[in-house]
Design an enzyme around this catalytic site. Sequence first.
Site, PDB file in Angstrom:
ATOM      1  CG  ASP A  48      -1.756  -1.153   1.446  1.00  0.00           C
ATOM      2  OD1 ASP A  48      -1.400  -2.235   0.977  1.00  0.00           O
ATOM      3  OD2 ASP A  48      -2.810  -1.006   2.093  1.00  0.00           O
ATOM      4  CD  GLU A  72      -5.412  -9.589  -1.227  1.00  0.00           C
ATOM      5  OE1 GLU A  72      -6.366  -9.544  -0.426  1.00  0.00           O
ATOM      6  OE2 GLU A  72      -4.281  -9.133  -0.969  1.00  0.00           O
ATOM      7  CE  LYS A  89      -9.899  -7.737  -0.801  1.00  0.00           C
ATOM      8  NZ  LYS A  89      -8.751  -8.221  -0.048  1.00  0.00           N
TER       9      LYS A  89
END
Length: 759
Positions: A358, A488, A601
Amino acid sequence: MKQYLKNHEWQIVEEGFDPHLNRVSESIFSLGNGQMGQRANFEENYSGDTHQGTYIAGVYYPDKTRVGWWKNGYPEYFAKVLNAPSWTSIGINIENQELDLAKCKVENFRRVLDMRLGLLSRSFTATFPDGKKVEVNAQRFCSMADGEVGAIKYSIKPLNFSSTAKITLGIDADVVNKDSNYDEKFWDRVYEESQMGWVIVSAQTKKTFFQVCTGIEYDLEMNGQRIGGKVFTNIRDKYADNIVEVELTEGTELTIYKYAAVLTSENHDKEELVKKCHAKIDETSKIGFQQLLAKHAAVWAHTWSECDITIEGDIAAQQGIRFNIFQLMQTYTGKDERLNIGPKGFTGEKYGGSTYWDTEAYCLPFYLSTSDPSVARQLLVYRYKHLPKAIENAKKLGFKDGAAFYPFVTMNGEECHNEWEITFEEIHRTSAMAYAMRDYVNYTGDKDYFTEFGLEVLIGISRFWVQRVNWSADKNKYVILGVTGPNEYENNVNNNWYTNYLAAWTLRFTQEALEYVKNSDGSKYKSLSGKLNFHEEEETKKWKDIVDKMYYAEDKTRGIFLQQDGFLDKELIKVSDLPAEDRPLNQKWSWDRILRSCFIKQADVLQCMFLFEDDFTLDQIKRNFDFYEPMTVHESSLSPCVHVILASKLGYKEKAYEMYLRTSRLDLDDYNNDTEDGCHITSMAGTWMSVVKGFGGMNVREGKLFFTPYIPEQWKSYSFRIEFNGRVLKVKVAKEKTEVILESGEPLEIMLNGKGVKL
Ligand code: BGC
């Protein structure tokens, strides 16, 4: 979704006390200063539902891994940022009744986070079971001017009685993590001392042996005059306090100033911690609350002057974006190269406060554009320092010769994530380190970063890719098998397009960096080659071969890249066709059903187009966006912002705004019903990107700033500030015009809507 907070441009305001929302508010009203922070737990005791949390950056515990079925290569532990000794409590006891909002009648409750000042305030009146009524006003902050310091001003006024109050001013190191895998306590006692007027507690983490020494001093005032009181001192293991008895008089306010110093063995010798802590609280209490607050607020004033975003015509949006910026700035200040940005910052335990991809994929652009370049550089150096561990991580999985595999989740460079599909398969993250370098060098022009640190990291990552790809005789191409992409909701797939693209791009980029270092500092290049045992000819030949012959799954008829081999075999349905009760899928469907479905996702193919938007034509982006977005459930908070930026580029303004709303007030409105665990710090950087890179169309190409701004229908105007090569620019976009103002620094030329403009 909850909408219980009042809209205000600079403040987060909660009016009325609802115990059911307390944990959510504890997250939202959290404070931090890059070095330490805490959830907005009440100062007085609270026996209702609460999640107590005090955190110190970098102080973690390696909690032994707990999994259903052990797999070779799993990390031994998950690194958790620890719930640390707390200094915020002020117990109030009047005639054997505790001031406890779960047991008193609470009226006029108001909690305010003033983001301009970085100050948390709370006021209320409380009626004890026996009818005694008090009015309380509390303020606190963690100093941005001195990361080791915090202060509280707590005033209490008896409204209908006079009596003796017992006030407990303590430090509690007997704290636990709610997410402890084996219900263990992570702190050992070291030292406690309680003397009249001050208290010190020192504790040490098990296994990692971080020592944290916390001290408090306090002053009491009545009618503006310092007063004393009868003091009782108490200590027990991992706890110390002063209990002060004070006579309260009806209608007269007693004010308690509690000053705290938090010192750790990360920054001081263990032997000196107590002495230094003592000196620090002495010094802090002498400065006094108002002065400390003034210094703290001055740092915030400076910060806001460089990074504020204004939105006219939509107070909720204004509040949302400022909240995101505020949280990011209090989570990471870039002062310490050992620290990074935990996905929950100082607002909760979940995700362990560790470092994820991230940082590189989402947070770096924010810090690059809003802070001194040294701040973003720290984030890169952090990964450079972890290079030996990345090489060790790779070795554990069977790679060799200096291949570097950066962890998905880490505290000290070691992998500590233990789901096989992520730990072993989500390998694209190792290239995020290379991408961050590209972003940094592109933005700052500091190519010497390659020479000093970067090339070493790039060669390590390239060696990983060389060993991870394999030659498919069938396809006559290099392929990458058994991976999880950024999405994911697919595991163990072959030729995830994002991963293949990143792998080949990394090899190309490493070659470019290598050329730069070789040409600009030949002797450094030579010594580096020696240190890394780098065989230029042989290794770069292989890189080139892989770049030239990498396999990319695509469907030429539809004109789209395939997320992975076989994606089109799935039943292709849209999210809009899913019954509402099936969402979120990760809570409603079995994992197996999710894996077989086409639902995504978070951005995957589109993630790549977002990172490398100049590599693709608008038509390519459009075709892929139109194909993948309708199948995307955005069940990661990192997803909507990518779609805002691409939708903006494509002129899908309504879609962009719809996505923006999902990210900008994610925590303030508790959109995903999980804010009680902590705020989504990294997605906040995505919100910032949505405004600046999405609506503002900001981009940097070869050291030049580009803007192609537009304004969402719902807003009257918006403006953002950015730092760029020693300058501060303000971009103001209104319906009828865009202004770009050079607020400070040397003149420069930018590109605005495709035209060169001199500022
Ligand atoms: C996302 C990852 C992200 C992690 C931490 C997960 O839900 O899928 O991409 O790194 O959250 O934010």
